[in-house]
Design an enzyme around this catalytic site. Structure first.
Site, PDB file in Angstrom:
ATOM      1  N   VAL A  79      27.842  -9.638  -1.675  1.00 38.74           N
ATOM      2  CA  VAL A  79      29.105  -9.102  -1.250  1.00 38.74           C
ATOM      3  C   VAL A  79      29.725  -9.763  -0.373  1.00 38.74           C
ATOM      4  CG1 VAL A  79      29.658  -6.486  -0.124  1.00 38.74           C
ATOM      5  CG2 VAL A  79      27.577  -6.732  -1.960  1.00 38.74           C
ATOM      6  N   LYS A 105      -6.340   2.738  -3.750  1.00 36.23           N
ATOM      7  CA  LYS A 105      -6.339   3.095  -1.621  1.00 36.23           C
ATOM      8  C   LYS A 105      -7.102   4.704  -2.119  1.00 36.23           C
ATOM      9  CE  LYS A 105      -3.441   3.858   1.949  1.00 36.23           C
ATOM     10  NZ  LYS A 105      -2.359   3.476   2.526  1.00 36.23           N
ATOM     11  N   ALA A 126       1.452  -1.069   0.187  1.00 38.81           N
ATOM     12  CA  ALA A 126       0.116  -0.112   0.223  1.00 38.81           C
ATOM     13  C   ALA A 126       1.007   1.109   0.095  1.00 38.81           C
ATOM     14  CB  ALA A 126      -0.949   0.250   0.854  1.00 38.81           C
TER      15      ALA A 126
END
Length: 523
Positions: free
Chosen positions: A191, A83, A55
């Site tokens: 990494v 929304k 959202a």
């Protein structure tokens, strides 16, 4: 003339934060004349992304527009829905329900906020309708309607905004394709070592597990909670807010949308989307809250809770009991500590997203904070010297933004009248920042809102939350009494009627989405 332009940018971590950072960088730098810049993003398939931030706030629309994304294609590719705000249930007290909508409470009279006139009318009339009846977004949500506002001709009926619900994994992939098509380089690798300059401490290269080295001028840490560069290498330090935001755990699980057995079809019809509500729902529980986020193809659900006040097993039971449809996976466990890095830009390293900080997802601010960080980085974009003054300004702005969001979220918990669990009793009595204490007291006594961050939550948001949680001001702005009550009542009755008429003519949200995601007609 700048004779030390950034030539190589290395982003550590993909997911939403990594690709939301890469996309505008390659777009902007591709237009930089005479100074080509390589953008490399390194991510490891061994490290999963959080990916539950489904959202957003309305600001995501401006981010998408800046990239030139087609809104219809975006909704289609990310399985998005709209929304209009958040419905809160059982917050403040059990049985409470109110709506935090995106937008104003209709046009006011003169220069005074709408809620001031509402407070006056509530003194004069019994059974005054709730203030959210003058919120277009709240009325749309109540009837599950949606149509975008016509910003070309502002009117009473267009006093609202909207964000999106979308599949975060699909959105990250959407932006990855965008960035790679414009020259970003994606490599897979883990990494294992960070090399730094012996004099100024700048990061010079990253060493991968397979022996490859990635040299760079500017490094962006999107490695999530672990903060591989900003914390692991540069020891930025972390400011904890767990005393004021006690939730530290979440369980997330998707479920089938109610009645949508065929909703995975790319060509949707309205009948396949019977429960596609245009808002997020947040329901308070004994030791936290549960979210419900409707997408085209499924519903996202999660339980944010405090492990100090409940067990993982009880939280899982509460989550699964709340689902509207069959669970599509096992609940996924997340642990977090609310707070922020003391500095999110150090030397030639900038942290974005969860690597910079985390405030729980109650108001869907995580993606907004990524937008803010990326926008501020572009605004303050350095040369290879990475002047500390730029870092200081970035850290000042981002620190203010995180603290503003923090205060707004704390407000949701602090104003509870619930005493039915140890968790809510703790929230009611916990200490809060002086800035928030001042705001609550000021509103309770006078109805006024002071905005600490003008790019953050605006006055209507504070009014919706404060009044929704039961804080009714004792007074209102005395200048509101200057207008004749008949004029005030007539104005607001007319506005309410107009909102009702406009909303009644809007299409249902599910029908609007179904029309929007239809495959383009063949040429």
């Amino acid at each position: 003339m700048n004779d030390k332009p950034i030539r190589r940018i290395v982003i550590v971590g993909g997911g939403t934060a990594g690709w939301m950072t890469a996309a505008p960088l390659v777009q902007r730098l591709a237009r930089r004349a005479g100074a080509p810049c390589e953008v490399t993003l390194v991510e490891s398939p061994e490290i999963g992304t959080i990916g539950v931030g489904e959202a957003t706030l309305p600001t995501i629309r401006f981010y998408n527009a800046a990239l030139g994304l087609d809104p219809d294609d975006f909704v289609r590719q990310t399985r998005a829905s709209y929304k209009l705000g958040i419905e809160f249930r059982d917050w403040g007290h059990v049985g409470n329900r109110f709506f935090h909508g995106f937008g104003d409470f209709g046009p006011s009279l003169g220069k005074h906020p709408t809620h001031m006139f509402w407070l006056r009318m509530a003194r004069e009339f019994n059974n005054m309708p709730a203030l959210e009846n003058w919120s277009v977004s709240a009325m749309m949500a109540r009837q599950s309607k949606f149509a975008p506002p016509d910003n070309r001709t502002p009117s009473v009926s267009d006093a609202y905004s909207y964000g999106y619900h979308f599949d975060a994994g699909l959105y990250a992939g959407y932006l990855r394709d965008y960035a790679v098509a414009r020259g970003a380089r994606r490599i897979e690798g883990m990494v294992v070592e960070v090399e730094r300059h012996p004099d100024n401490g700048f990061i010079t290269a990253l060493k991968l597990r397979d022996g490859r080295r990635l040299e760079g001028d500017l490094f962006i840490d999107c490695s999530g909670f672990r903060g591989l560069l900003i914390e692991g290498a540069l020891k930025a330090g972390y400011e904890h807010w767990s005393g004021q935001l006690p939730c530290d755990s979440a369980l997330a699980v998707p479920c089938a949308a109610a009645g949508t057995a065929s909703a995975l079809s790319p060509s949707l019809s309205p009948s396949l989307l019977p429960s596609l509500l245009p808002y997020t729902r947040s329901t308070a529980k004994d030791a936290g809250w549960i979210w419900r986020i409707p997408l085209q193809h499924r519903t996202g659900n999660g339980h944010v809770y405090s492990s100090a006040f409940t067990s993982d097993d009880r939280a899982r039971e509460a989550l699964l009991a709340s689902l509207d449809g069959a669970a599509l996976d096992e609940p996924r466990q997340l642990r977090f500590v609310t707070g922020r890095r003391r500095k999110s830009w150090i030397g030639n390293c900038v942290a974005v997203g969860l690597a910079a900080g985390f405030v729980e997802p109650l108001e869907s601010t995580s993606i907004h904070l990524i937008e803010t960080a990326v926008g501020k980085l572009l605004e303050l974009f350095p040369d290879r010297d990475c002047r500390p003054e730029l870092a200081d300004e970035f850290n000042r702005v981002m620190g203010m933004r995180y603290e503003s969001v923090r205060d707004f979220i704390i407000l949701h918990y602090k104003l509870t009248q619930r005493d039915d669990s140890e968790f809510w009793r703790y929230c009611a009595n916990m200490p809060i920042p002086d800035s928030l204490r001042h705001q609550i007291a000021l509103f309770r006594e006078t109805g006024r809102v002071t905005i600490l961050d003008h790019d953050g939550f605006a006055e209507p948001s504070f009014v919706a939350m404060l009044m929704g949680l039961g804080v009714v001001p004792k007074r209102y702005d005395p200048f509101v009494d200057a207008l004749d009550m008949r004029q005030v009542h007539g104005h607001f009755a007319g506005v309410r009627d107009m909102i009702g008429q406009v909303v009644s003519r809007m299409p249902e949200h599910r029908a609007y989405i179904a029309h929007q995601v239809r495959p383009p007609a063949a040429a």
